[in-house]
Scaffold this motif. Structure first.
Motif, PDB file in Angstrom:
ATOM      1  N   UNK A  28       0.805  -1.353  -0.151  1.00  0.00           N
ATOM      2  CA  UNK A  28      -0.083   0.016   0.050  1.00  0.00           C
ATOM      3  C   UNK A  28       0.949   1.168  -0.180  1.00  0.00           C
ATOM      4  N   UNK A  29       1.871   1.244   0.694  1.00  0.00           N
ATOM      5  CA  UNK A  29       2.865   2.388   0.897  1.00  0.00           C
ATOM      6  C   UNK A  29       3.579   2.775  -0.516  1.00  0.00           C
ATOM      7  N   UNK A  30       3.659   1.796  -1.280  1.00  0.00           N
ATOM      8  CA  UNK A  30       4.389   1.699  -2.627  1.00  0.00           C
ATOM      9  C   UNK A  30       3.275   2.555  -3.740  1.00  0.00           C
ATOM     10  N   UNK A  31       2.018   2.007  -3.397  1.00  0.00           N
ATOM     11  CA  UNK A  31       1.027   2.405  -4.372  1.00  0.00           C
ATOM     12  C   UNK A  31       0.044   3.532  -4.148  1.00  0.00           C
ATOM     13  N   UNK A  32       0.034   3.696  -2.894  1.00  0.00           N
ATOM     14  CA  UNK A  32      -0.860   4.963  -2.709  1.00  0.00           C
ATOM     15  C   UNK A  32      -0.648   6.321  -3.277  1.00  0.00           C
ATOM     16  N   UNK A  33      -1.532   7.131  -3.767  1.00  0.00           N
ATOM     17  CA  UNK A  33      -1.344   8.209  -4.675  1.00  0.00           C
ATOM     18  C   UNK A  33      -0.912   7.982  -5.897  1.00  0.00           C
ATOM     19  N   UNK A  34      -0.575   6.823  -6.454  1.00  0.00           N
ATOM     20  CA  UNK A  34      -0.304   6.457  -7.703  1.00  0.00           C
ATOM     21  C   UNK A  34      -1.500   5.773  -8.640  1.00  0.00           C
ATOM     22  N   UNK A  35      -2.289   4.966  -7.883  1.00  0.00           N
ATOM     23  CA  UNK A  35      -3.553   4.475  -8.210  1.00  0.00           C
ATOM     24  C   UNK A  35      -4.665   5.034  -7.559  1.00  0.00           C
ATOM     25  N   UNK A  36      -5.845   4.616  -8.409  1.00  0.00           N
ATOM     26  CA  UNK A  36      -6.917   4.932  -7.476  1.00  0.00           C
ATOM     27  C   UNK A  36      -7.396   3.417  -7.023  1.00  0.00           C
ATOM     28  N   UNK A  37      -7.510   3.440  -5.674  1.00  0.00           N
ATOM     29  CA  UNK A  37      -8.226   2.444  -4.891  1.00  0.00           C
ATOM     30  C   UNK A  37      -9.557   2.286  -4.978  1.00  0.00           C
ATOM     31  N   UNK A  38     -10.177   1.085  -4.998  1.00  0.00           N
ATOM     32  CA  UNK A  38     -11.531   0.821  -5.149  1.00  0.00           C
ATOM     33  C   UNK A  38     -11.773  -0.248  -4.143  1.00  0.00           C
ATOM     34  N   UNK A  39     -13.049  -0.404  -3.405  1.00  0.00           N
ATOM     35  CA  UNK A  39     -13.385  -1.377  -2.473  1.00  0.00           C
ATOM     36  C   UNK A  39     -13.948  -2.697  -3.127  1.00  0.00           C
ATOM     37  N   UNK A  40     -13.767  -3.673  -2.485  1.00  0.00           N
ATOM     38  CA  UNK A  40     -14.678  -4.846  -3.026  1.00  0.00           C
ATOM     39  C   UNK A  40     -15.814  -5.128  -2.093  1.00  0.00           C
ATOM     40  N   UNK A  41     -16.648  -5.938  -2.549  1.00  0.00           N
ATOM     41  CA  UNK A  41     -17.670  -6.724  -1.538  1.00  0.00           C
ATOM     42  C   UNK A  41     -17.228  -8.103  -1.213  1.00  0.00           C
ATOM     43  N   UNK A  42     -17.332  -8.744  -0.284  1.00  0.00           N
ATOM     44  CA  UNK A  42     -17.166 -10.174   0.153  1.00  0.00           C
ATOM     45  C   UNK A  42     -17.978 -11.068  -1.028  1.00  0.00           C
ATOM     46  N   UNK A  43     -17.269 -11.926  -1.499  1.00  0.00           N
ATOM     47  CA  UNK A  43     -17.971 -13.174  -2.283  1.00  0.00           C
ATOM     48  C   UNK A  43     -19.077 -13.595  -1.607  1.00  0.00           C
ATOM     49  N   UNK A  44     -19.992 -13.929  -2.454  1.00  0.00           N
ATOM     50  CA  UNK A  44     -21.137 -14.723  -1.766  1.00  0.00           C
ATOM     51  C   UNK A  44     -20.632 -16.301  -1.795  1.00  0.00           C
ATOM     52  N   UNK A  45     -21.319 -17.136  -1.032  1.00  0.00           N
ATOM     53  CA  UNK A  45     -21.295 -18.547  -0.831  1.00  0.00           C
ATOM     54  C   UNK A  45     -21.383 -19.139  -2.357  1.00  0.00           C
ATOM     55  N   UNK A  46     -22.300 -18.835  -2.948  1.00  0.00           N
ATOM     56  CA  UNK A  46     -22.713 -19.228  -4.480  1.00  0.00           C
ATOM     57  C   UNK A  46     -21.538 -19.075  -5.264  1.00  0.00           C
ATOM     58  N   UNK A  47     -20.575 -17.912  -5.209  1.00  0.00           N
ATOM     59  CA  UNK A  47     -19.435 -17.550  -5.840  1.00  0.00           C
ATOM     60  C   UNK A  47     -18.227 -18.844  -5.438  1.00  0.00           C
TER      61      UNK A  47
END
Length: 245
Positions: A28-47
């Motif tokens: 994270x320290x290397x990438x922060x500020x260089x790329x846009x960070x987006x949040x995921x959702x947990x996978x469903x059991x069906x996934x």
């Protein structure tokens, strides 16, 4: 290039090297500020059940903290894959890793096979059919190979050297998506003692160039191994720089 990340990936959920404190932070320290960070959702059991058995899922479920983080890791891979098919290459900065997880078993710090789940979800949705999976980790992704070995539409390749990667790309010209199991333990200062940091840039450039040529630039990567915290972040950044061309 987007980075899929959630602060919960920092949680120390086990005692193995993949779960070690500081491992995610150094990236994270290397990438922060260089790329846009987006949040995921947990996978469903069906996934999860797209590639794993119910018994395997229930086995992991018995370890509540690990289970929650493993679902989030699979969800991070899914998010990166979904971005890729929309024309936005992405790197899933996730843990636990996954390429040693087979349908009914797992080992090597892996629990659910993140990249296999993400690929199969896109395939079952009809978003892609033919997929090339390139694994650049030091260790062969036996889980990924086991899951897809009888599927002619998913080709698994494990990196041994750059010449081999070049040959792999030259024959896989009809894929609709490239997925990368991005391990960094083959580095000269990690367990494998083979690749330089600059090699990761070259690998990224080769893979992204191939994806732009044959599948409209649709590719994504997920974190697998890499255990020397002094160089791990720099190696991830080098790969992503290569991805950008």
């Amino acid at each position: 290039m987007k980075v899929v990340f959630d602060d919960r990936y920092r949680i120390v959920y086990d005692t193995d090297p993949a779960a070690a404190p500081g491992r995610i932070d150094c990236i994270v320290d290397e990438l922060k500020g260089l790329y846009e960070f987006v949040k995921p959702r947990p996978a469903a059991e069906s996934d999860i059940l797209l590639v794993h058995s119910k018994d395997h899922l229930e086995h992991i479920k018995n370890r509540e903290l690990l289970y929650d983080i493993a679902l989030l890791a699979a969800g991070g891979a899914i998010k990166a894959a979904e971005l890729a098919v929309q024309g936005e290459p992405a790197f899933a900065l996730i843990r636990p890793p996954g390429h040693h997880a087979s349908r009914d078993s797992c080992w090597g710090f892996c629990w659910f096979n993140n990249i296999a789940i993400a690929v199969e979800k896109l395939r079952t949705q009809g978003l892609v059919k033919k997929v090339l999976i390139v694994d650049i980790d030091l260790h062969f992704g036996d889980g990924t190979n086991n899951i897809f070995e009888k599927n002619p539409d998913v080709f698994y390749y494990h990196l041994y050297n750059l010449k081999g990667l070049e040959q792999c790309l030259s024959v896989n010209t009809d894929c609709e998506l490239v997925a990368v199991s991005a391990g960094f333990d083959m580095h000269v200062q990690d367990w494998g003692c083979v690749l330089s940091t600059e090699d990761y840039t070259t690998i990224g450039r080769m893979i992204s160039g191939h994806a732009r040529k044959v599948c409209n630039g649709r590719f994504f990567a997920v974190l697998e191994g890499g255990y020397n915290h002094r160089v791990l972040g720099k190696n991830v950044r080098a790969l992503l720089q290569g991805f950008e061309g």
